[in-house]
Design a protein around this motif. Structure first.
Motif, PDB file in Angstrom:
ATOM      1  N   ILE A  30       0.838  -1.206   0.000  1.00 23.65           N
ATOM      2  CA  ILE A  30       0.000   0.000   0.000  1.00 23.65           C
ATOM      3  C   ILE A  30       0.866   1.246   0.000  1.00 23.65           C
ATOM      4  O   ILE A  30       0.645   2.185  -0.790  1.00 23.65           O
ATOM      5  N   THR A  31       1.888   1.294   0.868  1.00 22.68           N
ATOM      6  CA  THR A  31       2.728   2.496   0.893  1.00 22.68           C
ATOM      7  C   THR A  31       3.520   2.622  -0.406  1.00 22.68           C
ATOM      8  O   THR A  31       3.776   3.728  -0.862  1.00 22.68           O
ATOM      9  N   ASP A  32       3.888   1.480  -0.991  1.00 24.67           N
ATOM     10  CA  ASP A  32       4.565   1.542  -2.298  1.00 24.67           C
ATOM     11  C   ASP A  32       3.659   2.198  -3.324  1.00 24.67           C
ATOM     12  O   ASP A  32       4.088   3.069  -4.093  1.00 24.67           O
ATOM     13  N   LEU A  33       2.388   1.764  -3.301  1.00 25.74           N
ATOM     14  CA  LEU A  33       1.414   2.307  -4.245  1.00 25.74           C
ATOM     15  C   LEU A  33       1.272   3.818  -4.045  1.00 25.74           C
ATOM     16  O   LEU A  33       1.258   4.605  -4.994  1.00 25.74           O
ATOM     17  N   ILE A  34       1.192   4.208  -2.773  1.00 23.24           N
ATOM     18  CA  ILE A  34       1.052   5.642  -2.472  1.00 23.24           C
ATOM     19  C   ILE A  34       2.265   6.393  -3.000  1.00 23.24           C
ATOM     20  O   ILE A  34       2.144   7.457  -3.622  1.00 23.24           O
ATOM     21  N   GLU A  35       3.444   5.810  -2.786  1.00 28.71           N
ATOM     22  CA  GLU A  35       4.663   6.489  -3.212  1.00 28.71           C
ATOM     23  C   GLU A  35       4.673   6.677  -4.728  1.00 28.71           C
ATOM     24  O   GLU A  35       4.960   7.768  -5.230  1.00 28.71           O
ATOM     25  N   VAL A  36       4.323   5.605  -5.437  1.00 24.42           N
ATOM     26  CA  VAL A  36       4.294   5.696  -6.902  1.00 24.42           C
ATOM     27  C   VAL A  36       3.322   6.785  -7.331  1.00 24.42           C
ATOM     28  O   VAL A  36       3.594   7.603  -8.217  1.00 24.42           O
ATOM     29  N   ASN A  37       2.160   6.822  -6.650  1.00 24.81           N
ATOM     30  CA  ASN A  37       1.148   7.804  -7.023  1.00 24.81           C
ATOM     31  C   ASN A  37       1.595   9.228  -6.775  1.00 24.81           C
ATOM     32  O   ASN A  37       1.305  10.123  -7.560  1.00 24.81           O
ATOM     33  N   ILE A  38       2.300   9.415  -5.646  1.00 25.74           N
ATOM     34  CA  ILE A  38       2.769  10.780  -5.362  1.00 25.74           C
ATOM     35  C   ILE A  38       3.752  11.215  -6.440  1.00 25.74           C
ATOM     36  O   ILE A  38       3.686  12.330  -6.958  1.00 25.74           O
ATOM     37  N   ASN A  39       4.644  10.309  -6.807  1.00 28.06           N
ATOM     38  CA  ASN A  39       5.610  10.661  -7.847  1.00 28.06           C
ATOM     39  C   ASN A  39       4.908  10.957  -9.161  1.00 28.06           C
ATOM     40  O   ASN A  39       5.313  11.860  -9.891  1.00 28.06           O
ATOM     41  N   ASN A  40       3.865  10.200  -9.450  1.00 29.27           N
ATOM     42  CA  ASN A  40       3.128  10.462 -10.684  1.00 29.27           C
ATOM     43  C   ASN A  40       2.401  11.801 -10.635  1.00 29.27           C
ATOM     44  O   ASN A  40       2.379  12.532 -11.612  1.00 29.27           O
ATOM     45  N   LEU A  41       1.829  12.090  -9.448  1.00 35.89           N
ATOM     46  CA  LEU A  41       1.093  13.351  -9.310  1.00 35.89           C
ATOM     47  C   LEU A  41       1.988  14.540  -9.589  1.00 35.89           C
ATOM     48  O   LEU A  41       1.570  15.530 -10.171  1.00 35.89           O
TER      49      LEU A  41
END
Lengths: 452, 338
Positions: free
Chosen positions: A267-278
């Motif tokens: 889950i935190t990996d997913l969040i991290e990827v999303n923040i970088n994408n944002l």
């Protein structure tokens, strides 16, 4: 010894090869340096070109012509009742209505006629039509006379020397922003007005004054010479405050949690990827999101700095989070281990020891994020901030524009000759604001670094 | 830090809640970039003349964009007035009605001409609608057959035109100007070109892609095209041309040179009325809409010799203006059926 000579004698071709390779490598290095210097020169050249054209175009717009006129408050034209005074037994509401009525009466006075007559007296030897004189003076100056009269009705019948703002077209003519050799049919000003302007300029009745209107007025279409940036500046200021108040605490808190406390899982990996994408999402998308969420769903007002600030906050958050996480990651683990080893709790270790070390990094991230946000135009266009607003926003809920949007609006104004320099002046001001922000960042950072 | 975050979040929510509860006291206007300068001037003067109302806020977005916002619904987060350089379409009225906007007051306030202009250093153009059609249509009739547009310079179309490469910047479909351009110039030109019977309707409306640029921004964008490539002809509003006479040269249309007088008299063929649409549901809720509309139509603004004429508006005749004011005051509304 003999071995070496023998081997060196034997490897004469070898030495040649080494020499050749050395030459090649040195040539490669020289080439690289040349490329490096070349690219730096090109970059510097572009910057110099950009700044010199903007300064060249924009600096003259910081001065504008004003006309010294002895204004006569003619009692024959100003026919109004005496200013109402609060009467005995009159309620506050009644008095206010009486004042408003009186003010409306004063507004209806033909102030243009007062200006026309006063200017005509300055040049008694020339026959000028009302329109020809009116073209000399900026049209909103009549409201200045009105406001003066509202404040002190005692001016009636007196003559006051005033510096009235010359119109935008006079500005263009005197500065030579229009080809002065063109025929009458292609000039904006009537011929008589042009001659009058030149004559006044020569005898000093028109002088170039510092364009303080640029800083003290809001936008204006009716009187372009009075158009200023104050409204847009206040709008930008509100948005910056909202971005700082929202993006910094939320961004820093999320970064600390993700970096120091959160378990490392999918889950935190997913969040991290999303923040970088944002962080890589184009800003216009945030504008669409803002229009859909804040305006259509939450029913927030159009053109409000509050909505602009919220949209820019969304845009700035990833920048703040990523930079803060990088700063936290750069803190050596020994610091945490030492704190934990001495019995500090996890949050004590983070907040007392790790976080203070990262202040310079967080600060830089904040300023970079804010500077990026202040220059952002695209998302603001979608939430109605590209509007013509003449009133100063008093709260973040009032309609307003922002500095870059104002530049965009002025760039689109139909009076090209006048607004091109003015747009460049606005760009200079925006750049100055950015430079000040960056300077503050550097000063604060060096101060924090010394302390750490 | 967490407490700070929490309190900020609460503050933000309260703030937002407060915002939607507070009523708007400024009129919100959007739409046509042709009408924008006029509406802005009236808005500014309105704020000056009525100390008890705030000056309205005027945005752009093209006639289509403005009406789209206008028809989004009723409520404080929707605009009150849409500026338009063309009459509202039936489909737009239908969308409006679907979203609860039923009282659409149409206010006509004046006229504008549409001019064809080139950079000032280019040759003289004496255009006829058929020239423009032949320059920009995708297919043109040659010897009774429709062929891909073969013209590359204007003098190939008609020897009286200058030997200049054909490049035309026309307003994009979000602009009301585009519709007038299509109806008054292209349709007339298409008819004059005498297409073969089998050409079909769309032959009049399909433009070549290689030499025609559609501009979706303001006229300044068109002007920038002309400056970048001086061999471009641009389509402008008369009021825009009027402010930039030093850099633009205007073409005559059917032998008439566009000016305030020729457009007002109807001699110049390409002119159109300008409108704004008032949302009846908002009158009384948002203060000042009634007064703004009446002020807009007053003698000192939209009348002959008024402030707007000075900014390039072609005023309506006295009776027409009085009729427009009366129809607004009587509360006449547009519906999809009429």
């Amino acid at each position: 010894m003999t071995d070496i000579t023998a081997s060196s004698a034997a490897s004469a071709p070898n030495r040649e090869r080494i020499k050749a390779s050395l030459r090649r490598r040195q040539a490669a290095e020289t080439r690289f340096r040349a490329f490096g210097i070349g690219s730096v020169l090109i970059a510097v050249g572009f910057v110099v070109f950009l700044f010199s054209t903007i300064l060249h175009d924009g600096l003259p717009a910081f001065w504008q012509p004003v006309v010294t006129v002895d204004v006569f408050f003619d009692p024959e034209i100003i026919e109004v009742d005496p200013k109402p005074e609060p009467l005995e037994g009159q309620s506050a509401a009644e008095f206010q209505r009486a004042s408003l009525d009186w003010q409306r009466q004063v507004t209806m006075v033909n102030w243009n006629r007062i200006i026309q007559n006063s200017v005509a007296r300055e040049a008694p030897d020339v026959e000028l039509s009302a329109r020809e004189i009116q073209a000399l003076i900026e049209s909103n100056e009549r409201y200045r006379l009105r406001d003066m009269f509202v404040v002190s009705p005692g001016l009636l019948g007196s003559t006051v020397p005033l510096e009235l703002l010359a119109s935008a077209n006079v500005d263009v003519w005197l500065k030579g922003d229009i080809d002065r050799s063109l025929g009458n049919d292609r000039q904006q000003l009537p011929e008589a007005t042009r001659i009058l302007a030149d004559r006044f300029y020569e005898d000093g009745r028109i002088r170039m004054a510092f364009a303080s209107t640029l800083f003290t007025n809001t936008d204006s279409r009716n009187a372009p010479a009075e158009a200023g940036l104050l409204g847009a500046f206040i709008g930008s200021l509100y948005m910056m405050l909202i971005v700082i108040v929202l993006a910094v605490p939320i961004g820093v808190a999320s970064a600390i949690y993700l970096e120091e406390f959160a378990p490392k899982n999918k889950i935190t990996d997913l969040i991290e990827v999303n923040i970088n994408n944002l962080a890589a999402v184009p800003s216009i998308v945030f504008g669409l999101l803002g229009a859909a969420v804040f305006i259509n769903y939450f029913q927030l007002p159009l053109s409000a700095p509050l909505v602009g600030g919220l949209v820019l906050t969304l845009m700035t958050l990833p920048t703040v989070i990523i930079a803060t996480r990088a700063a936290l990651r750069a803190v050596p683990p020994s610091l945490r281990q030492a704190a934990l080893g001495l019995g500090a709790s996890k949050s004590q270790a983070v907040f007392h020891h790790v976080l203070p070390v990262t202040y310079p990094g967080i600060l830089t991230a904040t300023i970079i994020g804010v500077a990026q946000a202040i220059g952002e135009t695209a998302p603001l266009l979608l939430i109605g901030m590209n509007a013509f607003v003449t009133t100063l926003p008093t709260t973040p809920l009032d309609q307003s524009t922002a500095l870059p949007v104002q530049i965009f609006l002025w760039e689109g104004n139909e009076n090209r000759n006048y607004f091109e320099p003015k747009t460049a002046a606005a760009i200079i001001i925006l750049l100055a604001v950015m430079l000040v922000l960056n300077a503050i960042a550097i000063i604060l950072r060096s101060r924090f670094e010394r302390r750490a | 830090m967490n407490k700070l975050m929490l309190s900020t979040a609460i503050a933000a929510v309260l703030f937002a809640g407060h915002a939607s509860a507070q009523s708007r006291d400024t009129i919100q206007i959007a739409g046509s970039s042709t009408v924008l300068p006029f509406a802005s001037i009236v808005a500014e003067e309105f704020g000056n003349a009525f100390p008890d109302f705030k000056a309205p806020v005027v945005g752009s977005g093209g006639s289509g964009g403005g009406l789209k916002q206008f028809c989004q619904g009723v409520g404080e987060n929707t605009i009150d007035i849409a500026n338009s350089s063309r009459p509202i379409k039936k489909e737009e009225i239908a969308t409006c009605n679907q979203n609860g906007v039923n009282k659409i007051h149409e206010v006509k306030f004046g006229y504008d001409g549409i001019v064809f202009a080139t950079s000032a250093d280019q040759g003289e153009f004496k255009l006829e609608p058929v020239h423009v059609f032949k320059a920009i249509a995708a297919k043109v009739p040659v010897d009774g057959k429709m062929v891909d547009n073969p013209y590359t310079t204007w003098n190939e179309i008609d020897p009286s035109l200058p030997n200049q490469e054909i490049n035309v910047a026309i307003p994009g479909s979000n602009h009301g100007t585009r519709e007038v351009f299509q109806d008054n110039v292209i349709a007339a030109g298409c008819e004059a070109a005498e297409l073969p019977a089998d050409a079909g309707e769309e032959a009049c409306e399909t433009f070549r892609q290689d030499r025609v640029v559609e501009i979706s921004g303001d006229y300044t964008e068109t002007l920038a095209r002309l400056q970048a490539n001086p061999a471009t002809m641009g389509v402008f509003g008369l009021s825009f041309y009027d402010q930039n006479r030093d850099t633009l040269k205007v073409a005559t249309m059917s032998g008439v040179s566009p000016s305030l007088e020729t457009v007002a008299s109807g001699e110049y063929p390409v002119s159109r009325p300008l409108f704004f649409y008032v949302k009846g549901e908002h009158i009384g809720t948002i203060p000042g809409i009634q007064e703004y509309t009446e002020f807009f139509l007053s003698d000192q603004m939209a009348g002959a010799g008024g402030t707007l004429e000075g900014a390039g508006l072609i005023p309506m005749p006295e009776e027409e203006r009085a009729a427009a004011l009366k129809s607004f005051q009587d509360g006449e509304t547009k519906s999809a059926s009429n």
